[in-house]
Design a protein around this motif. Structure first.
Motif, short mmCIF file in Angstrom:
data_model
loop_
_atom_site.label_atom_id
_atom_site.label_comp_id
_atom_site.label_asym_id
_atom_site.label_seq_id
_atom_site.Cartn_x
_atom_site.Cartn_y
_atom_site.Cartn_z
N ARG A 173 35.80 94.70 -60.84
CA ARG A 173 36.99 95.66 -60.75
C ARG A 173 36.78 97.01 -59.76
N THR A 174 35.80 96.84 -59.25
CA THR A 174 35.32 98.10 -58.27
C THR A 174 35.78 97.49 -56.87
N CYS A 175 36.62 98.36 -55.99
CA CYS A 175 36.80 98.36 -54.90
C CYS A 175 35.68 98.32 -53.57
N ALA A 176 35.30 97.79 -52.69
CA ALA A 176 34.15 97.75 -51.99
C ALA A 176 34.22 99.02 -50.85
N ARG A 177 35.61 99.11 -50.84
CA ARG A 177 35.75 100.47 -49.84
C ARG A 177 36.02 101.82 -50.26
N CYS A 178 36.91 102.00 -51.14
CA CYS A 178 37.09 103.17 -51.88
C CYS A 178 36.35 103.46 -52.97
N GLN A 179 35.56 102.49 -53.59
CA GLN A 179 34.50 102.54 -54.81
C GLN A 179 35.30 103.06 -56.05
N ALA A 180 36.55 102.88 -55.97
CA ALA A 180 37.20 103.01 -57.25
C ALA A 180 37.30 101.66 -58.17
N THR A 181 37.26 102.11 -59.75
CA THR A 181 37.07 100.95 -60.54
C THR A 181 38.50 100.99 -61.14
N GLY A 229 33.54 88.31 -48.78
CA GLY A 229 32.53 88.68 -50.02
C GLY A 229 32.64 89.89 -50.58
N ARG A 230 33.57 90.79 -50.13
CA ARG A 230 34.02 92.13 -50.75
C ARG A 230 35.19 92.13 -51.34
N ARG A 231 35.14 92.73 -52.69
CA ARG A 231 36.26 92.63 -53.42
C ARG A 231 36.92 94.15 -52.92
N LEU A 232 38.62 94.12 -52.56
CA LEU A 232 39.14 95.39 -52.17
C LEU A 232 40.52 95.51 -53.04
#
Ligand SMILES: [Zn+2]
Ligand SMILES: [Zn+2]
Length: 355
Positions: A81-89, A100-103
């Motif tokens: 549930r965590t965005c790899a770029r903005c780090q918001a959950t 491989g990154r969730r966005l």
């Protein structure tokens, strides 16, 4: 509103998806919050969805927390549930996975915008160079055709030099015989001269570099039309060579509207009352004072001067390169050939190899 709410057969209020109050949730919605209905908790209402399905709604406050996850499962739950770029959950797992990154959806747009921006900055830099070249060129003439009716003809044609010396200022109507009679009556009402008698009027354009645009009463820019092309159609109809003459040249690279669009391109338009345009809007965004071809050539001249000093609404060009985490781009001055600062230009591009 509550008084008129429909009830299900058990006497509970019936809600549609858009109407669910903040204090109620389905079992699925509770699970996203890591909760479940408490032992013996009765539903407080019913959700009516997909036109024919029902499910129970529970008071969130009366529900109970699910048992804590094991540390490993908790980490996986959070990571999904965590965005790899903005780090918001977020509440729900993020569906978009890039290398491989969730966005999150917003960061997908941010990354695509950043990826598109270098090519737009290259177009912008090329348009600035073009405008400087046009204003320096001794033979430059600005020419515009303005369709005076919904369907175009007759056309007002205006041509002037960057010093505002007017070379052509004429209304041209169809050369068809019908234009003299009732069918073409509107052409007669609006006056002007028949297109087949235009040659003497156009001779000042011979050998000049024509910066051209076409616009009609409806406000459309005809990117695939030229002023002399329009006059040619008035002479003999579409697909005819008409006035086309090798001594009067209109080059596609000197189509003002296309150059303006290249320069003015923006990845977003943040006016609060406008929907996003995704970059494509051109000279129609420039207020034109009046509705004839002279107003167009005046707007073209003002636009050329703005382009030549790169007075862009986004401010100075800025390197759009994004670090691997975060939303703040580099913003250093970009190289006009790559659209990125020299530090972020890939090595093969600085060597002059094709991008
Ligand atoms: Zn994000
Ligand atoms: Zn940079």
């Amino acid at each position: 509103m509550t008084a008129s709410r429909k009830l299900d057969p058990a006497g509970r209020p019936l809600y549609r998806v858009a109407e669910i109050p903040d204090h109620l949730a389905t079992v699925t919605m509770l699970r996203r919050l890591r909760r479940r209905p408490a032992e013996g908790q009765e539903p407080a209402a019913t959700l009516f969805y997909h036109g024919n399905k029902h499910t129970d709604l529970y008071e969130i406050a009366a529900s109970q927390e699910l048992p804590a996850l094991s540390p490993g499962r908790q980490a996986a739950w959070t990571a999904a549930r965590t965005c790899a770029r903005c780090q918001a959950t977020r509440t729900n797992p993020l569906a978009h996975i890039d290398r491989g990154r969730r966005l999150c959806a917003g960061c997908v747009v941010t990354e695509r915008t950043a990826a598109a921006r270098p090519s737009w900055l290259r177009l912008r830099a090329a348009a600035v160079q073009w405008a400087r070249d046009v204003l320096d060129h001794p033979d430059t003439v600005l020419i515009a055709a303005y369709g005076l009716t919904d369907w175009g003809a007759p056309y007002h044609v205006h041509a002037m030099t960057p010093d505002k010396e007017v070379l052509v200022d004429v209304v041209a109507r169809r050369a068809y015989p019908s234009a003299e009679g009732a069918i073409g009556g509107i052409d007669r009402v609006l006056g002007g001269i028949a297109a087949d008698r235009l040659v003497p009027v156009l001779t000042p354009l011979v050998g000049r570099r024509l910066i051209h645009t076409v616009r009609s009463e409806r406000g459309h820019y005809g990117g695939h039309h030229t002023p002399l092309g329009r006059l040619s159609e008035l002479t003999l109809g579409p697909y005819s060579p008409g006035l086309t003459d090798p001594s009067i040249r209109q080059h596609r690279k000197d189509d003002f509207h296309l150059r303006w669009t290249d320069w003015h391109n923006r990845t977003w338009y943040d006016h609060p009352h406008s929907s996003p345009t995704y970059g494509r809007f051109g000279l129609s965004s420039v207020p034109i004072d009046g509705s004839d071809a002279a107003a167009l050539t005046t707007a073209m001249l003002a636009g050329l001067h703005r382009m030549a000093i790169d007075a862009h609404p986004d401010g100075p060009p800025a390197c759009p390169w994004l670090p691997s985490i975060g939303l703040i781009p580099c913003r250093a001055a970009p190289d006009p050939r790559s659209g990125l600062c020299l530090h972020h230009t890939p090595a093969e591009e600085t060597d002059g190899a094709p991008a």
